[in-house]
Design a protein around this motif. Structure first.
Motif: not given
Length: 196
Positions: A149-178
């Motif tokens: 539900e809702g919207t979130v901005e996720i930054t992982a490994n230097g790349h920013a993504h805006e996700l909305r309900a239903g979206d999926c972000l997948r990654f292996r984390l090596w660096g900072r995240s937000r």
């Protein structure tokens, strides 16, 4: 920090005391002084001392830095201060941890368990919440984040993504995240963590 769990749990005060004791044990196991841990985490020596004596509760950011230093996921660290979880984890038995300062609520839906490599976490961020982590507790940690539900901005490994309900972000984390909730509504998401 507030921890809410099943009625069999010793209660928030007991969990906080156990967490403080475990943090102190981890530091001693590595032979680190408070000064050394402060250097590794960027958390002041006096704050670390107060955390280990349970005089204050860690924020999500502080706990994230400590987990990185000790090479543990937050779930694993919290599981170390609780008894072995059952195979069936009913909603009423799922541990809930709150960081009122940052506006983050974390539910351990499927906590770490011996012999299993994955865990499932539900996160809720209130509007305006903004949490940054210096790095993963375990380099290359695999995560799958599904927004419920809702919207979130996720930054992982230097790349920013805006996700909305239903979206999926997948990654292996090596660096900072937000994680940031731009609002105006809270965001609720599920995180699948796969340990190496």
């Amino acid at each position: 920090m507030r921890n809410e769990g099943p009625s069999r749990d010793p209660g928030p005060d007991q969990v906080e005391l156990q967490l403080a004791a475990r943090l102190a044990e981890l530091r001693v196991e590595r032979g680190w002084s408070l000064e050394e841990l402060a250097r590794r985490t960027g958390v002041s020596r006096s704050t670390l001392s107060r955390l280990e004596r349970a005089e204050i509760s860690p924020t999500a950011a502080q706990l994230g830095r400590l987990c990185t230093a000790y090479e543990r996921t937050m779930s694993r660290l919290l599981a170390e201060v609780e008894s072995e979880p059952p195979q069936l984890v009913r909603a009423s038995e799922q541990t809930v941890w709150r960081d009122e300062t940052s506006g983050f609520v974390r539910r351990s839906v499927s906590p770490p368990h011996a012999g299993l490599r994955g865990e499932v976490i539900e996160g809720v961020l209130r509007p305006g919440a903004d949490i940054s982590y210096e790095g993963p507790p375990v380099p290359g940690l695999e995560q799958h984040i599904w927004v419920l539900e809702g919207t979130v901005e996720i930054t992982a490994n230097g790349h920013a993504h805006e996700l909305r309900a239903g979206d999926c972000l997948r990654f292996r984390l090596w660096g900072r995240s937000r994680f940031r909730c731009p609002g105006p509504e809270p965001v609720r998401y599920a995180v699948l963590v796969v340990l190496p």
